[in-house]
Design a protein around this motif. Structure first.
Motif, PDB file in Angstrom:
ATOM      1  N   LEU A 162       0.816  -1.216   0.000  1.00 21.53           N
ATOM      2  CA  LEU A 162       0.000   0.000   0.000  1.00 21.53           C
ATOM      3  C   LEU A 162       0.855   1.273   0.000  1.00 21.53           C
ATOM      4  CD1 LEU A 162      -2.767  -1.011   2.570  1.00 21.53           C
ATOM      5  CD2 LEU A 162      -2.808  -1.200   0.077  1.00 21.53           C
ATOM      6  N   VAL A 163       2.159   1.103  -0.213  1.00 22.00           N
ATOM      7  CA  VAL A 163       3.056   2.254  -0.230  1.00 22.00           C
ATOM      8  C   VAL A 163       2.966   3.006  -1.555  1.00 22.00           C
ATOM      9  CG1 VAL A 163       5.482   2.964  -0.218  1.00 22.00           C
ATOM     10  CG2 VAL A 163       4.652   1.317   1.467  1.00 22.00           C
ATOM     11  N   SER A 164       2.817   2.267  -2.664  1.00 22.00           N
ATOM     12  CA  SER A 164       2.807   2.888  -3.982  1.00 22.00           C
ATOM     13  C   SER A 164       1.841   2.151  -4.900  1.00 22.00           C
ATOM     14  CB  SER A 164       4.220   2.876  -4.577  1.00 22.00           C
ATOM     15  OG  SER A 164       4.223   3.412  -5.882  1.00 22.00           O
ATOM     16  N   ASP A 165       1.517   2.780  -6.026  1.00 21.18           N
ATOM     17  CA  ASP A 165       0.645   2.134  -7.002  1.00 21.18           C
ATOM     18  C   ASP A 165       1.454   1.274  -7.973  1.00 21.18           C
ATOM     19  OD1 ASP A 165       1.864   4.358  -8.101  1.00 21.18           O
ATOM     20  OD2 ASP A 165       0.236   4.753  -9.500  1.00 21.18           O
ATOM     21  N   THR A 166       2.771   1.262  -7.797  1.00 25.88           N
ATOM     22  CA  THR A 166       3.643   0.370  -8.566  1.00 25.88           C
ATOM     23  C   THR A 166       4.510  -0.410  -7.591  1.00 25.88           C
ATOM     24  OG1 THR A 166       5.327   2.110  -8.773  1.00 25.88           O
ATOM     25  CG2 THR A 166       3.734   1.892 -10.571  1.00 25.88           C
ATOM     26  N   TYR A 167       5.069  -1.506  -8.062  1.00 26.21           N
ATOM     27  CA  TYR A 167       5.896  -2.350  -7.195  1.00 26.21           C
ATOM     28  C   TYR A 167       7.142  -1.608  -6.750  1.00 26.21           C
ATOM     29  CZ  TYR A 167       9.112  -6.036  -5.782  1.00 26.21           C
ATOM     30  OH  TYR A 167      10.025  -6.800  -5.081  1.00 26.21           O
ATOM     31  N   GLU A 168       7.372  -1.593  -5.451  1.00 27.25           N
ATOM     32  CA  GLU A 168       8.550  -0.948  -4.889  1.00 27.25           C
ATOM     33  C   GLU A 168       9.501  -2.017  -4.373  1.00 27.25           C
ATOM     34  OE1 GLU A 168       9.404   2.078  -4.935  1.00 27.25           O
ATOM     35  OE2 GLU A 168       7.673   3.416  -4.895  1.00 27.25           O
ATOM     36  N   LYS A 169      10.628  -2.200  -5.053  1.00 28.03           N
ATOM     37  CA  LYS A 169      11.589  -3.227  -4.651  1.00 28.03           C
ATOM     38  C   LYS A 169      12.352  -2.813  -3.402  1.00 28.03           C
ATOM     39  CE  LYS A 169      15.337  -6.071  -6.506  1.00 28.03           C
ATOM     40  NZ  LYS A 169      16.202  -6.340  -7.680  1.00 28.03           N
ATOM     41  N   ASN A 170      12.647  -1.521  -3.306  1.00 28.61           N
ATOM     42  CA  ASN A 170      13.429  -1.020  -2.182  1.00 28.61           C
ATOM     43  C   ASN A 170      12.710   0.148  -1.518  1.00 28.61           C
ATOM     44  OD1 ASN A 170      15.393  -0.300  -0.366  1.00 28.61           O
ATOM     45  ND2 ASN A 170      16.861   0.419  -1.880  1.00 28.61           N
ATOM     46  N   LEU A 171      12.299  -0.065  -0.269  1.00 26.96           N
ATOM     47  CA  LEU A 171      11.556   0.978   0.442  1.00 26.96           C
ATOM     48  C   LEU A 171      12.474   1.947   1.185  1.00 26.96           C
ATOM     49  CD1 LEU A 171       8.642  -1.137   2.007  1.00 26.96           C
ATOM     50  CD2 LEU A 171       8.594   0.234  -0.080  1.00 26.96           C
TER      51      LEU A 171
END
Length: 370
Positions: A137-146
């Motif tokens: 739920l952090v982004s609307d695209t896949y985030e590999k590294n937060l």
């Protein structure tokens, strides 16, 4: 009526307090692990480090100063030594929970700093209360590294509020999706085929580049990248590169882009540069068994038929020429309407007029159809 003792009169001069009450005081002393407050009561209030913060090694003298005003909650009116035990941390948590509950009910967009990057998401703090934002739920695209979010202030809404189970969930993705939908709507209302717009390269593939136009992506196909031939888009464009592009077509939510602007079409001036009988230079772009295609400039190719390479018999162009080789030849035919140019190398050798052969004309027609 009996007279009150001095101690009784002193007690009467101070306010009364109760467990659970919120009091305000002034800091009169700060130690490494303890804060002392004057709360207008007969005894001072004490806030220990563990009741001020969850951090175990912090020096309170770096956080609080004498004469600071503070609110705290009464835990014990008398700790056995005559002092009032207070908590700052729990009061802040209660205020934070109340604030989050209001935001949950109203779906208000909150802003808070990321205090910790976890394996499964981000932890943010709102008025002393932690909110967990799952990675999904952090982004609307896949985030590999937060990790890039560490220390950043981000926006989110509360989608689950259950402080008793210590489960308060935030969602940033909903905000991004809603904003993109609005931006997309505004973009499609604004653009139409033929418009020239600015964008940023978002992704590059073997067949083209996707360009972010601010609300939607458009596809710049490899065939529309240049008037000339593009071998590999990844060698021409980079992610993040700014482009000014032409909107070639809009089909539903799909936007086709082009960099082949009509006023830059090299064939507009080709008739002057490559008139019949002129001597030109070009680079061998590609070869077939029947001839070589010579790039005179990006977007303008000419055919050097195998029969026009040399007076000597040539089986195939690759026996004499190499891709990338620069050659000099004579223009023996120019057809601007069909974008056809025929060249001859052997015409330069004897300077005799050379006509495009019937075979060559047939090959040119076939290549034009392709």
């Amino acid at each position: 009526m009996s007279e009150m003792s001095f101690d009784q009169m002193l007690d009467e001069s101070f306010k009364t307090i109760h467990n659970g009450e919120v009091v305000e005081g002034t800091v009169i002393d700060v130690k490494e692990d303890e804060i002392i407050l004057n709360i207008g009561y007969k005894a001072d209030g004490i806030i220990t480090r563990s009741e001020y913060t969850n951090e175990s090694n912090v020096d309170l003298r770096n956080l609080v100063q004498v004469n600071d005003k503070m609110e705290a909650k009464v835990l014990k009116v008398n700790d056995g030594d005559g002092q009032v035990v207070l908590t700052y941390k729990r009061l802040a948590a209660e205020k934070g929970n109340k604030r989050l509950e209001e935001a949950f009910n109203s779906q208000e967009i909150l802003t808070a700093p990321v205090v910790q990057v976890l394996t499964g998401g981000l932890s943010v703090v709102v008025e002393g209360t932690r909110v967990f934002i799952p990675a999904s739920l952090v982004s609307d695209t896949y985030e590999k590294n937060l990790e890039k979010y560490a220390g950043q202030e981000i926006e989110f809404i509360i989608t689950e509020f259950n402080p008793r189970r210590r489960r308060i969930i935030g969602d940033r993705k909903q905000i991004l999706v809603a904003r993109k939908e609005q931006m997309q709507k505004e973009l499609f209302e604004r653009i139409q085929p033929g418009d020239v717009v600015d964008g940023v390269v978002k992704n590059v593939t073997n067949f083209g580049a996707f360009v972010d136009l601010g609300g939607a992506d458009g596809l710049l196909h490899i065939s529309e990248m240049s008037w000339g031939h593009v071998e590999n888009p990844k060698k021409v464009f980079k992610v993040g590169q700014k482009l000014t592009v032409l909107i070639k077509d809009i089909n539903g939510s799909k936007i086709a882009l082009s960099l082949k602007f009509a006023d830059q079409n090299p064939w507009l001036t080709a008739g002057e540069k490559y008139a019949r009988d002129s001597i030109v230079e070009g680079k061998v772009a590609r070869m077939t068994d029947f001839g070589a295609f010579i790039e005179l400039e990006p977007g303008v190719d000419a055919l050097l038929h195998v029969s026009q390479i040399s007076h000597n018999h040539v089986n195939k162009p690759s026996d004499i020429l190499k891709v990338g080789q620069v050659i000099e030849a004579k223009v023996v035919d120019f057809n601007g309407e069909d974008h056809k140019i025929s060249l001859s190398m052997k015409a330069i050798e004897n300077q005799a007029p050379v006509q495009a052969s019937d075979d060559e004309e047939a090959v040119m027609d076939e290549s034009a159809e392709e």
